[in-house]
Every structure is written in structure tokens, then in C-alpha cells.
Design an enzyme around this catalytic site. Structure first.
Site, PDB file in Angstrom:
ATOM      1  N   ASP A   1       0.836  -1.204   0.000  1.00 37.08           N
ATOM      2  CA  ASP A   1       0.000   0.000   0.000  1.00 37.08           C
ATOM      3  C   ASP A   1       0.873   1.256   0.000  1.00 37.08           C
ATOM      4  OD1 ASP A   1      -2.297   1.519   0.167  1.00 37.08           O
ATOM      5  OD2 ASP A   1      -3.059   0.571   1.997  1.00 37.08           O
TER       6      ASP A   1
ATOM      7  N   ASP B   1     -10.872   1.674  -3.051  1.00 36.36           N
ATOM      8  CA  ASP B   1     -11.426   1.410  -1.713  1.00 36.36           C
ATOM      9  C   ASP B   1     -12.948   1.431  -1.752  1.00 36.36           C
ATOM     10  OD1 ASP B   1      -9.123   0.978  -0.354  1.00 36.36           O
ATOM     11  OD2 ASP B   1      -8.914   3.018   0.410  1.00 36.36           O
TER      12      ASP B   1
HETATM   13  C1  DGJ Z   1      -5.826   1.758   1.950  1.00 37.80           C
HETATM   14  C2  DGJ Z   1      -6.209   0.512   1.204  1.00 37.80           C
HETATM   15  O1  DGJ Z   1      -6.726   0.850  -0.043  1.00 37.80           O
HETATM   16  C3  DGJ Z   1      -7.197  -0.278   2.029  1.00 37.80           C
HETATM   17  O2  DGJ Z   1      -7.650  -1.386   1.332  1.00 37.80           O
HETATM   18  C4  DGJ Z   1      -6.553  -0.667   3.326  1.00 37.80           C
HETATM   19  O3  DGJ Z   1      -5.497  -1.546   3.074  1.00 37.80           O
HETATM   20  C5  DGJ Z   1      -6.063   0.562   4.054  1.00 37.80           C
HETATM   21  N1  DGJ Z   1      -5.244   1.396   3.228  1.00 37.80           N
HETATM   22  C6  DGJ Z   1      -5.307   0.183   5.285  1.00 37.80           C
HETATM   23  O4  DGJ Z   1      -4.794   1.271   5.935  1.00 37.80           O
END
Ligand code: DGJ
Length: 686
Positions: free
Chosen positions: A449, A510
Site C-alpha cells: 500500500d 477502496d
Molecule cells: C488503503 C487501502 O486501499 C485499504 O484497502 C486498506 O489496506 C487501508 N489502506 C489500510 O490502511
């Protein structure tokens, strides 16, 4: 692929079964663009090369023709792809041809400035149905050269009465929104200034003359392999010239090319098709499979991830309970997301301290990993290696390890700062803890990430950080051949040809609301194949939008990509769990067709859309109708990828349809009444 080379006029013609591309030496321009479009004969290429390219004439106008990499100097006023300042302040470049080399599928043309110590090589390589282009620059002198811009390539499209630009825009939670709009007579800049590919724009574009459709019309499209800042300037001038130049970095960034120094740009790939936007996407998908993805032949597993269900509230017993449920539903990979390390009980602390939090995982992560494996699933972990919370042991120990500028605030976003990966000790430590973690836990998967853009970064970092990430990933993959990586940057903020050369799938967004996802996936799939498009089924109401949708609809949308489960399975009813298990099993049946087939986008009446995947004789249609106006019943969905004279059998009902019926009238869909209706149909050509 055939590369034809004409020595008499220093004209190069690259012909492949799907496109032709020609360029020639020009006394003023270095290498001049001649043709990009359908394959052509050498005779035609010669004729095009000799025809004087348009110029309005007069002392205010630019000279004729367009360079393959425009520079400043002389009567050139369009956007330059290479901008330099020599040590004495001179900026104009005047090229001379030096040599060229032709390999099996590659052409390299070397030019040098007539006076100053600057050389470039323009590279062309035909791979997987696309033309890859990039540039190398070398300072052959004894003094530094300042580089203000060094693009990968400039692309020119043939003269047409009008032009339309397709590109992707968005934001966090709404990435990859396709825009298709008339190209203004102006310079249109698509860019990321964030040091990551970005949610807001993507380095992909397509140009047509305004009449192309999904399955007809000429389309010229290009995509950059850049995961840092990038810029593409699309230029349509009043005289009719249309094209674009693009590469890494945003405007205003400056770098030095030291004496003897060389630099090679990332690839800018181009695709041409006479058969519409659908064919352009299929060409891109084929290219990614043939030339970009590390393991294109593999099928991506169904994963479970509790991020949306539990947030930071993760611990061993909770994850074990979810793992047991996920396994019952058919998950093949269990991923522990954020919250497992350091003092990471929220996004305010702990990033940088990559050891399991003993309060949540008193026995470390090994018992969870072992149990997940005992259940027959692979095990993966979330990491965010480029970042640090100021509230972390790492930052307290090394406050100078982050990108920062003297006398300036350290801009925090999501309470975090960016590690300066240009510093060897930071890069080495980042690689070392990842290497150890992957090795000790025998990790099958990393969700990598990156939750903020760069700020307070030196000019070089806007590309350099991304290059360092690529390098760390490459090294990890080389040392741990079983490791697979998901690219995530707060959802789909880092999806490009560069990152996909070292990752296996992308966390698309997300936003897991299925209605929003239809549009997000539509944009994403313009460039990327379904096999890299992670899509989870989550809870209803959706956490982002509050929308309530049926489980079947959520599944049918997610089944168009790499299916994942992201809901709080402990709260699902026995009926929901049973339905989910049935749908996961069904996904596994259609997975080879979805992940490895060719994709055709479908449009029906009203809000009805769908996607049709074809692999050999096997066909899968997923159709979605989010809203149904009063009195409207979405009719059959016309297919495009069937043969009129063939017959197709519905593998679930046994019904047969002629290709002609499917083309003209459409595929009958058994859509449930009401909003959020969806269908999955499997057909086999008999
Ligand atoms: C952003 C990601 O897109 C989410 O799926 C998740 O992993 C969060 N970060 C965790 O902080």
C-alpha cells in the site's frame, strides 16, 4: 513481426499484423514522424515520407513535419519532449543522424547534436501487438547538462477532420472514471504531480476522430510505464496536427545529466486498431499478458481480507474466526490487512515499526499463518513500506530519514511522512525487513500500500521514489519466487504498466459499492485485463456509500475481475453464507474465461450494461442493471462477440441460441425484478 528498413531514404517502416509505423530522418527534425496506423507497404511509406507534411507557411508558423521527439530550437513552437540547457546556456538542439540498429523486433536510431555533447537513442520495439517506445540520452561532454524534460516519446496521429480524447480521471474512492470528450484546439495536459501514478489521472489515453464506437472506428492509444509523477501533453494545433508527448516528471522539475552520464526513460507503449475502443482494450490486455505481467498464465486466487469489516481492529482470535469462515466459502488466500504491527491501532501511529503487536498477536504471526495454511489457503500480509508515522520508533530514531526540506513544515497526510528511498541506508533497511518478513513467514502475498503522495521532495524523487519501489519489488520477487504482490495506493492510486511489470494485481478502489464499481471497473478495464482487477464483495449497506444491494448483485459485479471477499463474515446469515459459497464456486468455474479470456463491453437499454468474456468456445456474460425506471424491463442484451452462423448453448438452462439471435435481438436475461438486478450466463459454442 517484420521490420522493414529502407536505406536509400533513411526511412524505417515497422510493420506488424496489426499496425504499421514509419519514421524517417529529416534534416531539421532529426527523426520525423511518417505514419502510425494500419500496416502499409514500403512503397506507401516512401510516398508518405516524401509528401511535404502540412504547414500554414508564413514567418509566424512552425516548419513542416513533426519530430519523433520534439526539441526546442529553430522554428519549433509546439510542446517539446526533450528540453535541455547546455553549460553555456544554449537551449536549441540541432540533430545529426549517427547510426541505427535493427534487431529481431527492435529498432534503435542514434542522433547527436551538431555541436553540443548530447546524444539520444530513439528506441522502438514491437511486442505483444503494441509498439514500445523509449529514449536514452547521454552527455558525451565534460560539463553537466540541465534536463528540464526528457519524455519517452512523442506520438502523432493522422490528419482527421475532428478528434476526441478518452482519458481517465478520478479521486480516492472514485478512480478510473472514463471521460470521452472533444479534443480542444489547445494543449491538454494529463498529469500527476504526486510522485505516484495517482487516483486523479492515469497515464493512458486514446484518440479517435469522434466517430469510433465500442466495436468500430480507428483508435490510437498510448500508456506510460510510470509509477511516479508523469505528464502527457496532448497537442491539437489550428493547422490540424494532433499528437502527444509524454514521460516521467511533472512541469518544473529539473535534473542534471552529469558528464558521461546516461539516462533511459520508461516505456511509452502505443496501440492502434481500426476496430473501436473494445478492440483497443483487448489489444492492451493482450499486450499486458504478452509483455508486462510477471505471470500472465496464472489464475489469481479468491482472497479474503477483513479491512472493510474490522478496520484496525485485528487480532489473532478474530482473524482465525474469519479465516475459518472464509475457507468455508471457498477463499484460497487469506490476507491480514493494516493493524498487525507496532502501535498501529489507528492510522496515527506505528507505521515503520514492522513487528507484530504483542497485544494483538502475542505469539507473533506464525500461528495465524500456519492455521491459514492448514485450512488450505495461502497467507498474505498488508505492508506500506514507503511510509512512516511520526509517532513510531523508526521516526523517533531516524527523523532525518523522511523526505523533507530545511525551513519547511513536514506535511503530514493520513498522519504519515514519506521515507526517502534515495538514501541507501533507508532503501536497504526497507528491503531488509521486507525480505525477512517474507522469508520467515513464507508469505505468499503482499498487499503493498501507499497512502499519500510526496511532498517536500527533491526534483529527482518524483520519479526516483517510484523507481526505488520497483527495484525493491524486483529484488524481493527474485529472492522469493513464490511471492505475489498486489499494488495498492489507497485503492487504485498506483496502476500503470510500470508497476504491473512487478505486481500481479491491483486493488482497484477502496470503494466497493457495486454500483460505483461498475463505472470504476469500466474505466480500469480500458487498459487493464480482468486478471489484475481486484474486486471484493463486502457488506450491505456499503461503508462508503450507505447503499443497500443484494448479495447476488455484489457478487456479479466483483466476478468480472479477481473475486475477493471483504465482508464481516461473522455477521452474515446462514442463508447469505450459503449463497456466497455457491457464488464463489460458480466464480471458480468461470474464472479461466474471465481472467484469461477476451473482454467485450456490452450496453443494453437504460441502465443495463455488462461484460462478455470469451475464451475459445466458452463464453461468460455478466450483466448489471442498477436501476429500473417504472414500466421498464431491461430487454435482451445484444452480444457482439458471437458468430451469426454458430449456435450457443446456455450451460445452466440448456437453452440454445443462434448467433444471429444473440447479435440481433440479444441474450435473454433472467433478471430479478427491482433495482440492482444482475445475471451471469455461461454459453458454449457448439
Ligand atoms: C488503503 C487501502 O486501499 C485499504 O484497502 C486498506 O489496506 C487501508 N489502506 C489500510 O490502511
Amino acid at each position: 513481426m517484420t521490420v522493414t528498413f529502407a536505406t536509400d531514404r533513411r526511412l524505417w517502416l515497422i510493420n506488424t499484423p496489426t499496425f504499421g509505423y514509419a519514421a524517417r530522418i529529416d534534416a531539421d527534425l532529426g527523426v520525423r514522424h511518417v505514419h502510425w496506423g494500419a500496416p502499409i507497404s514500403l512503397v506507401t511509406a516512401r510516398a508518405l515520407a516524401e509528401a511535404a507534411p502540412g504547414s500554414a507557411g508564413g514567418s509566424f508558423e512552425q516548419g513542416p513535419g513533426v519530430a519523433e521527439l520534439p526539441v526546442e530550437g529553430g522554428d519549433r513552437f509546439g510542446p517539446a519532449g526533450l528540453i535541455v540547457r547546455f553549460a553555456d546556456g544554449a537551449r536549441a538542439v540541432e540533430w545529426e543522424y549517427r547510426e541505427h540498429e535493427i534487431g529481431e523486433d527492435e529498432l534503435a536510431i542514434r542522433l547527436a547534436d551538431r555541436f553540443y555533447p548530447l546524444e539520444i537513442v530513439l528506441h522502438y520495439r514491437a511486442r505483444g501487438g503494441a509498439l514500445e517506445r523509449w529514449t536514452s540520452v547521454t552527455n558525451t561532454g565534460a560539463e553537466p547538462i540541465t534536463v528540464l524534460r526528457c519524455d519517452s516519446a512523442a506520438w502523432t496521429v493522422p490528419h482527421r477532420p475532428d478528434y476526441r480524447l478518452s482519458h481517465l480521471v478520478g479521486a480516492w474512492n472514485s478512480e478510473f472514471r472514463l471521460r470521452r470528450e472533444r479534443l480542444p484546439v489547445a494543449e491538454t495536459v494529463l498529469t500527476s504531480r504526486r510522485g505516484i501514478t495517482s487516483h486523479h489521472a492515469n497515464p493512458w489515453l486514446a484518440v479517435d476522430d469522434g466517430t469510433a464506437g465500442e466495436e468500430h472506428g480507428e483508435v490510437w492509444s498510448a500508456a506510460l510505464a510510470c509509477s511516479g509523477s508523469w505528464r502527457v501533453t496532448v497537442h491539437r494545433d489550428p493547422g490540424g496536427h494532433t499528437g502527444w508527448t509524454g514521460g516521467t516528471g511533472h512541469e518544473g522539475l529539473v535534473s542534471r545529466l552529469e558528464p558521461g552520464g546516461s539516462r533511459e526513460t520508461p516505456i511509452f507503449a502505443g496501440v492502434y486498431t481500426p476496430d473501436g475502443f473494445g478492440a483497443a482494450s483487448r489489444a492492451w490486455h493482450d499486450y499486458l499478458r504478452a509483455a508486462v505481467l510477471p505471470y500472465p498464465g496464472e489464475s489469481r486466487p479468491v482472497l479474503y481480507n477483513s479491512w472493510e469489516a474490522t478496520g484496525f481492529d485485528v487480532d489473532e482470535s478474530g482473524q482465525l474466526a474469519l479465516a475459518a469462515k472464509a475457507q468455508e466459502l471457498g477463499a484460497e488466500l487469506f490476507v491480514l490487512d493494516d493493524g498487525w504491527f507496532g502501535a498501529r491501532t489507528s492510522d496515527r501511529a506505528g507505521l515503520g515499526d514492522w513487528h507484530p503487536d504483542p497485544r494483538r498477536f502475542p505469539r507473533g504471526l506464525a500461528p495465524l499463518a500456519d492455521e491459514v495454511r492448514r485450512l488450505g489457503m495461502r497467507f498474505g500480509l498488508w505492508v506500506e513500506p514507503e511510509m512512516v508515522n511520526p509517532d513510531s520508533d523508526l521516526y523517533r530514531e531516524h527523523p532525518d530519514w523522511v523526505l523533507h526540506e530545511p525551513h519547511r513544515r513536514r506535511t503530514e497526510m493520513r498522519h504519515q511522512l514519506v521515507l526517502d528511498l534515495a538514501r541507501p541506508e533507508v532503501r536497504d533497511r526497507t528491503h531488509a525487513w521486507l525480505d525477512q518478513l517474507v522469508g520467515e513467514l513464507r508469505l505468499d502475498y503482499l498487499k503493498w500500500d501507499c497512502n499519500r503522495p510526496l511532498t517536500e521532495a527533491p526534483d529527482d524523487a518524483y520519479e526516483g521514489q517510484a523507481r526505488a519501489v520497483h527495484q525493491i519489488m524486483d529484488r524481493l520477487r527474485a529472492d522469493h519466487p513464490g511471492l505475489r504482490i498486489e499494488s495498492c495506493a489507497g485503492g487504485g492510486g498506483r496502476a500503470d504498466l510500470g508497476i504491473l511489470a512487478r505486481t500481479d494485481q491491483v486493488w482497484t478502489s477502496d470503494n466497493t459499492d457495486p454500483v460505483d464499481r461498475i463505472a470504476i471497473q469500466h474505466g480500469f478495464a480500458q487498459l487493464f485485463p480482468a486478471q489484475v482487477m481486484s474486486a471484493w464483495v463486502t457488506d450491505s449497506p456499503n461503508v462508503a456509500t450507505g447503499r443497500v444491494t443484494p448479495l447476488r448483485f455484489r457478487f456479479h459485479v466483483a466476478m468480472a475481475g479477481v473475486l475477493g471477499l471483504g465482508g464481516d463474515l461473522t455477521a452474515w446469515t446462514p442463508e447469505e453464507l450459503a449463497e456466497a459459497a455457491r457464488l464463489v464456486a460458480r466464480y471458480k468455474i468461470i474464472r479461466p474465461v474471465v481472467q484469461h479470456g477476451s473482454a467485450y463491453r456490452l450496453t443494453g437499454e437504460g441502465a443495463l450494461t455488462g461484460v462478455h468474456y470469451v475464451r475459445g468456445d466458452d463464453h461468460v456474460v455478466l450483466a448489471w442493471c442498477p436501476a429500473r425506471p417504472f414500466g421498464h424491463s431491461p430487454g435482451p442484451l445484444p452480444l457482439t462477440a458471437v458468430e451469426a452462423g454458430a449456435e450457443y448453448r446456455n450451460l445452466d438452462t440448456g437453452a440454445t441460441h443462434s448467433g444471429e439471435e444473440l447479435l440481433r435481438r440479444g441474450l435473454p436475461l433472467d433478471l430479478p425484478a427491482g433495482d440492482h438486478a444482475s445475471a451471469l450466463v455461461r454459453l458454449r459454442r457448439s
